[in-house]
Design a protein around this motif. Structure first.
Motif, PDB file in Angstrom:
ATOM      1  N   ILE A 182       1.726  -0.517   4.701  1.00 40.01           N
ATOM      2  CA  ILE A 182       2.144  -1.888   4.995  1.00 40.01           C
ATOM      3  C   ILE A 182       1.045  -2.868   4.547  1.00 40.01           C
ATOM      4  O   ILE A 182       1.330  -3.926   3.983  1.00 40.01           O
ATOM      5  CB  ILE A 182       2.490  -2.003   6.499  1.00 40.01           C
ATOM      6  N   ALA A 183      -0.218  -2.482   4.747  1.00 38.93           N
ATOM      7  CA  ALA A 183      -1.335  -3.325   4.289  1.00 38.93           C
ATOM      8  C   ALA A 183      -1.256  -3.516   2.774  1.00 38.93           C
ATOM      9  O   ALA A 183      -1.461  -4.620   2.258  1.00 38.93           O
ATOM     10  CB  ALA A 183      -2.666  -2.695   4.681  1.00 38.93           C
ATOM     11  N   LYS A 184      -0.915  -2.441   2.056  1.00 36.32           N
ATOM     12  CA  LYS A 184      -0.834  -2.553   0.586  1.00 36.32           C
ATOM     13  C   LYS A 184       0.343  -3.424   0.173  1.00 36.32           C
ATOM     14  O   LYS A 184       0.268  -4.163  -0.811  1.00 36.32           O
ATOM     15  CB  LYS A 184      -0.660  -1.157  -0.032  1.00 36.32           C
ATOM     16  N   LYS A 185       1.442  -3.339   0.911  1.00 35.17           N
ATOM     17  CA  LYS A 185       2.600  -4.185   0.588  1.00 35.17           C
ATOM     18  C   LYS A 185       2.270  -5.659   0.830  1.00 35.17           C
ATOM     19  O   LYS A 185       2.687  -6.526   0.070  1.00 35.17           O
ATOM     20  CB  LYS A 185       3.812  -3.771   1.427  1.00 35.17           C
ATOM     21  N   ILE A 186       1.520  -5.907   1.877  1.00 34.58           N
ATOM     22  CA  ILE A 186       1.099  -7.290   2.157  1.00 34.58           C
ATOM     23  C   ILE A 186       0.237  -7.804   0.997  1.00 34.58           C
ATOM     24  O   ILE A 186       0.427  -8.914   0.500  1.00 34.58           O
ATOM     25  CB  ILE A 186       0.352  -7.367   3.510  1.00 34.58           C
TER      26      ILE A 186
END
Ligand code: PEP
Length: 256
Positions: A112-116
């Motif tokens: 999710i951090a990478k998608k952000i």
């Protein structure tokens, strides 16, 4: 002063509606837009396939969000859509980390951090979802759960990135169940989220971030939830599929 933050009501249509039904709903909203409080930003998150069709509505009364995107920028990732593709279609927002993506598609806090990061790189504002499961609340671990979600997915951001974020607190036990957090439970968690953000990014930034409540928001409970000082609007699933209900929720988000 209370409620100086952006007020937002976002409708997450999930995997519902044919194109005709989607257009009909969007047009119903268009026709009733004079009823919307001017201070409320309305966001629709239809299935990605319909973003282009809805984009053709002239002077829409809403902005659009995708429900998900890839953490990759481009390449051989069959079935995926990148943030750059969304940006090229003038999409402004993307829901990231919805509990259904976490549960059914095994999305971790790290992914999710990478998608952000991918969204921010292409100027898409992420609507970051966090929230505890029922067993975590029962075990009184809801604050620690949400704190870890915030730490792992947001704390690496620079301040100028963080101010672009929207947060949606969505207790998993309240999503699609008809159970809603009480106003006390919602306010308590929203204040905790803001305090956690203030501890890491500073008060000024924390005060600016809209924190939406999600989980069985309906025309009967929305006004009370949105009146809480740290609740800046809602992320609405089921009730966003019916024009009448969604309009009534939008109206209740106006500053009272
Ligand atoms: C959601 O899926 O984000 C949601 C809040 O759903 P519902 O309003 O149906 O509980």
């Amino acid at each position: 002063m209370e409620h100086m933050r952006q007020r937002i009501v976002a409708g997450n249509w999930k995997m519902n509606k044919t194109l005709d039904e989607a257009m009909e709903l969007a047009i119903d909203l268009q026709e009733r837009q004079d009823d919307f409080p001017p201070e409320v930003t309305v966001i629709l998150a239809p299935p990605s396939l319909y973003l282009l069709g809805l984009e053709m509505i002239e002077e829409p009364c809403f902005l659009m969000a995708a429900q998900n995107c890839s953490h990759h920028q481009y390449g051989a990732f069959t079935g995926e859509i990148s943030a750059a593709m969304l940006q090229a279609m003038r999409i402004k927002y993307c829901i990231i980390g919805h509990s259904e993506r976490r549960e059914y598609f095994h999305e971790t806090d790290e992914l999710i951090a990478k998608k952000i990061d991918a969204c921010l790189l292409d100027n898409i504002a992420p609507i970051f979802c966090c929230g505890e499961k029922k067993e975590e609340r029962v075990a009184k671990k809801h604050f620690v759960t949400v704190m870890h979600q915030l730490e792992k997915s947001l704390f690496h951001l620079r301040p100028e990135q963080m101010v672009k974020m929207i947060i949606a607190y969505e207790p998993v036990w309240a999503i699609g169940t008809g159970l809603t957090a009480s106003t006390d439970e919602a306010q308590e968690m929203h204040a905790f989220i803001r305090k956690t953000l203030a501890g890491h990014f500073g008060e000024t930034i924390a005060e600016k971030i809209p924190i939406l409540y999600g989980g069985s928001v309906s025309p009967t409970n929305s006004a009370a939830l949105f009146a809480c000082p740290d609740v800046d609007g809602g992320l609405v699933g089921g009730a966003s599929l019916k024009a009448r209900d969604f309009i009534s929720i939008i109206k209740s988000a106006g500053i009272q």
